[in-house]
Design an enzyme around this catalytic site. Structure first.
Site, PDB file in Angstrom:
ATOM      1  N   LYS A 106       4.349  13.948  -6.670  1.00  0.00           N
ATOM      2  CA  LYS A 106       3.435  12.941  -6.106  1.00  0.00           C
ATOM      3  C   LYS A 106       3.315  13.185  -4.617  1.00  0.00           C
ATOM      4  O   LYS A 106       4.258  13.690  -3.976  1.00  0.00           O
ATOM      5  CB  LYS A 106       3.987  11.533  -6.341  1.00  0.00           C
ATOM      6  CG  LYS A 106       2.930  10.452  -6.302  1.00  0.00           C
ATOM      7  CD  LYS A 106       2.182  10.374  -7.615  1.00  0.00           C
ATOM      8  CE  LYS A 106       1.219   9.215  -7.675  1.00  0.00           C
ATOM      9  NZ  LYS A 106       0.755   8.986  -9.056  1.00  0.00           N
TER      10      LYS A 106
HETATM   11  P1  NAD Z   1      -7.942   1.873  -6.888  1.00  0.00           P
HETATM   12  O1  NAD Z   1      -7.762   2.070  -5.435  1.00  0.00           O
HETATM   13  O2  NAD Z   1      -9.176   2.385  -7.556  1.00  0.00           O
HETATM   14  O3  NAD Z   1      -7.848   0.303  -7.230  1.00  0.00           O
HETATM   15  C1  NAD Z   1      -6.825  -0.530  -6.817  1.00  0.00           C
HETATM   16  C2  NAD Z   1      -7.313  -1.970  -6.985  1.00  0.00           C
HETATM   17  O4  NAD Z   1      -6.238  -2.858  -6.724  1.00  0.00           O
HETATM   18  C3  NAD Z   1      -8.439  -2.361  -6.036  1.00  0.00           C
HETATM   19  O5  NAD Z   1      -9.396  -3.137  -6.730  1.00  0.00           O
HETATM   20  C4  NAD Z   1      -7.730  -3.233  -4.990  1.00  0.00           C
HETATM   21  O6  NAD Z   1      -8.585  -4.180  -4.380  1.00  0.00           O
HETATM   22  C5  NAD Z   1      -6.711  -3.897  -5.871  1.00  0.00           C
HETATM   23  N1  NAD Z   1      -5.590  -4.480  -5.153  1.00  0.00           N
HETATM   24  C6  NAD Z   1      -4.885  -3.986  -4.104  1.00  0.00           C
HETATM   25  N2  NAD Z   1      -3.925  -4.864  -3.740  1.00  0.00           N
HETATM   26  C7  NAD Z   1      -4.060  -5.926  -4.564  1.00  0.00           C
HETATM   27  C8  NAD Z   1      -3.381  -7.158  -4.701  1.00  0.00           C
HETATM   28  N3  NAD Z   1      -2.357  -7.487  -3.898  1.00  0.00           N
HETATM   29  N4  NAD Z   1      -3.765  -7.988  -5.681  1.00  0.00           N
HETATM   30  C9  NAD Z   1      -4.783  -7.682  -6.500  1.00  0.00           C
HETATM   31  N5  NAD Z   1      -5.469  -6.556  -6.419  1.00  0.00           N
HETATM   32  C10 NAD Z   1      -5.096  -5.690  -5.463  1.00  0.00           C
HETATM   33  O7  NAD Z   1      -6.629   2.460  -7.568  1.00  0.00           O
HETATM   34  P2  NAD Z   1      -6.416   2.881  -9.095  1.00  0.00           P
HETATM   35  O8  NAD Z   1      -6.656   4.328  -9.203  1.00  0.00           O
HETATM   36  O9  NAD Z   1      -7.131   1.926  -9.988  1.00  0.00           O
HETATM   37  O10 NAD Z   1      -4.834   2.660  -9.200  1.00  0.00           O
HETATM   38  C11 NAD Z   1      -4.269   1.381  -9.487  1.00  0.00           C
HETATM   39  C12 NAD Z   1      -2.884   1.590 -10.040  1.00  0.00           C
HETATM   40  O11 NAD Z   1      -2.977   2.412 -11.194  1.00  0.00           O
HETATM   41  C13 NAD Z   1      -1.907   2.300  -9.087  1.00  0.00           C
HETATM   42  O12 NAD Z   1      -0.619   1.795  -9.313  1.00  0.00           O
HETATM   43  C14 NAD Z   1      -1.997   3.737  -9.538  1.00  0.00           C
HETATM   44  O13 NAD Z   1      -0.832   4.476  -9.201  1.00  0.00           O
HETATM   45  C15 NAD Z   1      -2.135   3.531 -11.034  1.00  0.00           C
HETATM   46  N6  NAD Z   1      -2.669   4.687 -11.730  1.00  0.00           N
HETATM   47  C16 NAD Z   1      -3.942   5.133 -11.508  1.00  0.00           C
HETATM   48  C17 NAD Z   1      -4.396   6.249 -12.191  1.00  0.00           C
HETATM   49  C18 NAD Z   1      -5.804   6.750 -12.036  1.00  0.00           C
HETATM   50  O14 NAD Z   1      -6.157   7.725 -12.736  1.00  0.00           O
HETATM   51  N7  NAD Z   1      -6.640   6.134 -11.212  1.00  0.00           N
HETATM   52  C19 NAD Z   1      -3.553   6.922 -13.086  1.00  0.00           C
HETATM   53  C20 NAD Z   1      -2.275   6.427 -13.306  1.00  0.00           C
HETATM   54  C21 NAD Z   1      -1.857   5.309 -12.607  1.00  0.00           C
END
Ligand code: NAD
Length: 418
Positions: A106
């Site tokens: 990561k």
């Molecule tokens: P992203 O940046 O697209 O979205 C994150 C969202 O969370 C946004 O809408 C933001 O406004 C919201 N957010 C931030 N702080 C917040 C809070 N305190 N309360 C409520 N909402 C809040 O990111 P993503 O890619 O969707 O990733 C989200 C999670 O999923 C992370 O933990 C990431 O590691 C995990 N993840 C993502 C992927 C992927 O392919 N995108 C894969 C595996 C895991």
């Protein structure tokens, strides 16, 4: 939200919890609790006004027993060495539970990308790619998107790597746009695995997902796609949130319409069709059938967990529950289906992208989705089998038992170079 839980310590605690249900020596276990190496670098980049700014960046390569290190790159002001280490460890066990031939890695840059222009972000990303070049490679370490990074950043990293190496090697990074060698179905993959896990979980628990009420915390890539696909199963997404707050609608939202609103206004708050608006914490404690945390780690700590009323939690985010929250929910008989399975769709389709890049052959979206469904449902079946056989106290511990055993087997069968 707890600021206290250190995600790296949470990871180590999760491994210790699983070890109680396994026959694995302390020496081998200890190896699995620390990254093999961590790159820490300071990127000096010229801003648009001609100043030079320094950005701290990391890449943790946690374990490569089962294959090349694999994992995303995050841009966020809260990125830290320990966070990156924890996220890289979770990748090891995530790849192992879905049985794809990768280890875990990561990366991250301490930055709020909203404060920088696209040109600045390109220079910052290319500078990081230059630092990463000796570490990454199609058979060595393969980065991908994470919070606040996406196809654009992946395309820049691929181009920087290929230019410096004087080659074409699209498989050095995944999550690229389709024209740069990305896979069909990658953007939806994480949310799709969350939906598949929720579907299988409700089936396993003999509950109907059709008509179930659902709250989704975080409306980014993982959260909004999960909301859309779970809605397509016939569930009612009654509450969604992002960093600006939460909205509620008793009869259920049209997730696509909420997404349009967020795209236009920058947030879910103020969505005209909502019955009510409240804080993020209120969303997490709603009396719903299914809660999907899809924002950042440590969203639910022990205190908040005591107020969680959902019957089932399916984790789209990485590490959204602190270990104390896990204990509280486990004692309350709330089923938590862990991140390493429920968001593994992203890395699984990244794996498909890498396979396609190496074959120089494109799969259809239908094929991608079919293979993903097979992998997630097989992993789910393995998980519940282990849960029942070992008597593990919860699904997370059972998931780590499956995943750690696979890593231990790979290590013990191939031995250790002195
Ligand atoms: P992203 O940046 O697209 O979205 C994150 C969202 O969370 C946004 O809408 C933001 O406004 C919201 N957010 C931030 N702080 C917040 C809070 N305190 N309360 C409520 N909402 C809040 O990111 P993503 O890619 O969707 O990733 C989200 C999670 O999923 C992370 O933990 C990431 O590691 C995990 N993840 C993502 C992927 C992927 O392919 N995108 C894969 C595996 C895991």
């Amino acid at each position: 939200m707890s600021e206290q839980a250190n995600p790296f310590e949470s990871l180590q605690e999760q491994i210790d919890d699983a070890a109680e249900y396994m026959n694995v020596g302390d020496d081998v276990l200890n190896r699995l609790k620390h990254p093999e190496r961590v790159l820490e670098t300071n990127l000096s980049v010229e801003t648009d006004d001609g100043d030079v700014e320094v950005f701290k960046a990391f890449r943790s390569e946690f374990n490569g027993d089962r294959g090349p290190y694999k994992g995303g790159i995050r841009y966020h002001p809260n990125v830290s060495r320990d966070e990156v280490k924890a996220l890289s460890g979770w990748m090891v066990y995530k790849c192992a539970i879905v049985d794809i031939p990768y280890g875990g890695g990561k990366g991250g840059i301490i930055i709020d990308p909203d404060d920088y222009s696209e040109d600045e972000l390109e220079r910052i990303t290319r500078s990081f790619a230059k630092e990463l070049r000796p570490f990454i490679g199609v058979d060595k370490d393969i980065p991908a998107p994470d919070v606040n990074t996406g196809q654009r950043e992946m395309n820049w990293i691929k181009d920087t790597y290929e230019t410096l190496e004087n080659t074409t090697e699209p498989g050095v990074i995944t999550g690229k746009s389709p024209d740069s060698g990305g896979s069909a179905g990658r953007v939806e993959a994480t949310g799709r695995s969350t939906m598949l896990t929720a579907r299988e979980a409700f089936d396993y628990l003999d509950r109907d997902i059709e008509g179930a009420s659902v709250a989704v915390q975080g409306y980014g890539n993982a959260g909004w796609i999960a909301a859309k696909l779970i809605d397509e199963l016939g569930a009612n997404v009654v509450a969604v949130s992002d960093s600006s707050g939460a909205v509620y609608k008793e009869g259920g939202f049209d997730p696509v319409d909420v997404k349009h609103h967020k795209k236009e206004t920058g947030s879910v708050a103020g969505y005209p069709g909502a019955d009510d608006e409240f804080s993020n914490e209120d969303l997490l404690t709603l009396d719903v059938d299914l809660l999907v945390p899809a924002a950042l780690e440590n969203a639910i700590d022990g205190d908040l967990a005591r107020d969680v009323q959902a019957d089932v939690v399916v984790e789209a985010a990485n590490g959204p529950l602190t270990p104390e929250a896990d204990d509280v929910l486990s004692e309350a008989d709330t089923y938590v289906f862990p991140d390493i399975l429920a968001n593994a769709g992203g890395v699984t389709v990244s794996y498909f992208e890498w396979v396609q890049n190496r074959q120089r052959f494109h799969w259809t979206e239908e094929r991608v989705n079919e293979e993903l469904e097979r992998i997630i449902t097989d992993a789910f079946d393995n998980l519940v089998e282990t849960y029942e056989e070992t008597g593990a106290p919860n699904m997370r511990t059972a998931a780590y038992v499956v995943a750690i055993q696979r890593v231990v087997d790979a290590y013990e069968e191939s031995g250790n170079w002195p």
